[in-house]
Scaffold this active site. Structure first.
Site, short mmCIF file in Angstrom:
data_model
loop_
_atom_site.label_atom_id
_atom_site.label_comp_id
_atom_site.label_asym_id
_atom_site.label_seq_id
_atom_site.Cartn_x
_atom_site.Cartn_y
_atom_site.Cartn_z
N ARG A 47 44.30 21.81 30.58
CA ARG A 47 44.82 23.08 31.14
C ARG A 47 43.92 23.60 32.25
O ARG A 47 44.35 24.32 33.14
CB ARG A 47 45.00 24.12 30.02
N TYR A 99 62.54 35.06 48.76
CA TYR A 99 63.15 34.19 47.75
C TYR A 99 63.41 35.00 46.48
O TYR A 99 62.53 35.73 46.02
CB TYR A 99 62.22 33.00 47.46
N ASP A 171 54.83 31.70 52.37
CA ASP A 171 55.63 30.70 51.64
C ASP A 171 56.16 29.72 52.68
O ASP A 171 57.06 30.03 53.46
CB ASP A 171 56.77 31.42 50.90
N LYS A 196 60.38 20.87 46.26
CA LYS A 196 61.29 20.66 47.39
C LYS A 196 60.82 19.48 48.23
O LYS A 196 60.75 18.38 47.74
CB LYS A 196 61.40 21.94 48.22
C1 LIG Z 1 61.29 29.42 49.57
C2 LIG Z 1 61.04 29.17 48.10
N1 LIG Z 1 59.89 29.57 47.55
C3 LIG Z 1 59.63 29.37 46.24
C4 LIG Z 1 60.56 28.77 45.41
C5 LIG Z 1 60.25 28.62 43.95
O1 LIG Z 1 59.91 27.30 43.63
P1 LIG Z 1 60.15 26.64 42.20
O2 LIG Z 1 61.61 26.53 41.98
O3 LIG Z 1 59.42 25.34 42.30
O4 LIG Z 1 59.51 27.56 41.19
C6 LIG Z 1 61.76 28.33 45.94
C7 LIG Z 1 62.75 27.67 45.07
O5 LIG Z 1 63.87 27.43 45.47
C8 LIG Z 1 62.01 28.53 47.32
O6 LIG Z 1 63.16 28.15 47.89
#
Ligand SMILES: Cc1ncc(COP(=O)(O)O)c(C=O)c1O
Length: 372
Positions: A47, A99, A171, A196
């Site tokens: 962890r 998001y 992000d 992604k």
């Molecule tokens: C722009 C963006 N940031 C963060 C996330 C969150 O990522 P996760 O689904 O891996 O938790 C997403 C998920 O679609 C996203 O599109």
């Protein structure tokens, strides 16, 4: 070393006993230590850290030109850890189309953590400057944004953050380090959902925080990860590291396909608008040209005929799969307001598109038949 070379080799220290070319996956949850918990191998318990996770973190730091990186179980866990590393009483400024998972954290969790949040149009620097308060400790940018594909001027935001004594976290999930380098433009940290493009094959979940400096926020986020436990699993870390090796060439093709599709859709009579920063008609095009080397594989289409028009097109797709998420080899399409659920601010006629690695002609043809 150039970016392409780094993505192929970063974090790839070879095991000099087995001479593997591909890295091994270290699954051990516990590591032999000395009688007083000395760490001959640098690890003690999964962890906290493990060798495969470290290899991915090292690779991500190297390709972003950063001092350190932390990898998490998901992008949301990575972002939550950054927020939890902020001192109580902090005000966080989010983009108005952040998001939706982070919007949920802002609404439901930040008050429990004795923090406040507000939103602003991050593409308007004057509004961002006006929205900062003496309590603002963090400006959160997402560019291009999900799902409206808005562009934020990262150098401008970094300057506002510096003047306000706040951190800037970006992000960069849609752009990836292949197309945009927020740390070079003054950001303090970059967040990636490695689920992604970095994983790249719709088969692994993960997240990462990449820090310009191994500062106090790095230490606190690492503590959050260790104690709250949202750490990246070894196999998932290994899959993301494997994805990274092909990131540069995948992003080239994703970007070329998306530009071709966006251009074709913009001219289609059944389309009201296309949100794609690579189109000269996009309000953030000039900034995107300045801070991105290509425009990525994500776009949104507003279909004529409102929600029904969008759902009709989505239901007629043959090649595009109706599915959430993005960044895989296959093209996906999503009626975003339905996925986000009640209270979604996303326009009801918007389809979000993750453009895959197929031939652009086939993708354009699929939209043509669906919109006919
Ligand atoms: C722009 C963006 N940031 C963060 C996330 C969150 O990522 P996760 O689904 O891996 O938790 C997403 C998920 O679609 C996203 O599109």
């Amino acid at each position: 070393m150039k970016f392409e070379t780094l993505t192929v080799h970063a974090g790839g220290g070879r095991d000099r006993t087995t001479f593997d070319v591909a890295p091994p996956i270290h699954l051990s949850t516990t590591f032999e230590h000395g009688p007083a918990a000395e760490r001959p191998g640098g690890h003690i318990y999964i962890r906290e850290s493990n060798p495969t996770q470290d290899q991915l973190a090292e690779a991500l730091a190297a390709i972003e030109g950063a001092e350190g990186a932390l990898v998490f179980a998901s992008g949301l866990a990575a972002g939550a850890a950054y927020l939890q590393a902020m001192p109580p009483g902090s005000h966080v400024l989010f983009p108005d189309d952040v998001y939706y998972g982070f919007r949920h954290i802002a609404d439901e969790f930040l008050p429990r953590w004795s923090m406040t949040a507000s939103t602003v149009d991050m593409s308007d620097l004057a509004r961002v400057a006006a929205a900062t308060t003496p309590a603002t400790r963090l400006i959160w940018a997402e560019t291009p944004s999900n799902p409206l594909m808005k562009i934020a001027d990262l150098a401008g935001l970094a300057e506002i953050a510096r003047r306000s004594g706040a951190k800037l976290v970006v992000d960069g999930t849609f752009a990836t380090p292949a197309l945009q380098r927020p740390l070079d433009l003054g950001a303090d940290a970059v967040l990636h959902s490695t689920t992604k493009y970095l994983g790249g094959h719709s088969d692994v979940q993960g997240g990462a925080l990449v820090f310009r400096k191994r500062d106090d926020t790095f230490e606190k986020a690492e503590e959050v990860r260790y104690i709250l436990g949202a750490v990246a699993a070894p196999f998932n870390s290994w899959l993301v590291l494997r994805g990274l090796r092909t990131l540069a060439c995948r992003m080239e093709r994703h970007s070329a396909n998306a530009l071709a599709l966006a251009t074709a859709l913009e001219a289609h009579p059944a389309v009201e608008a296309v949100h794609f920063p690579g189109l000269p008609s996009h309000p953030g095009h000039a900034i995107a040209r300045r801070q991105m080397s290509a425009f990525g594989g994500m776009l949104s289409v507003r279909v004529r005929g409102g929600r029904d028009g969008a759902l009709r097109a989505a239901s007629r797709m043959k090649l595009f799969v109706n599915a959430t998420s993005l960044g895989g080899t296959e093209s996906l399409l999503e009626h975003r307001a339905s996925s986000e659920g009640a209270g979604s601010p996303t326009p009801p006629n918007l389809l979000r598109v993750s453009v895959g690695l197929e031939h652009a002609d086939d993708l354009i043809e699929d939209f043509r038949q669906a919109l006919a």
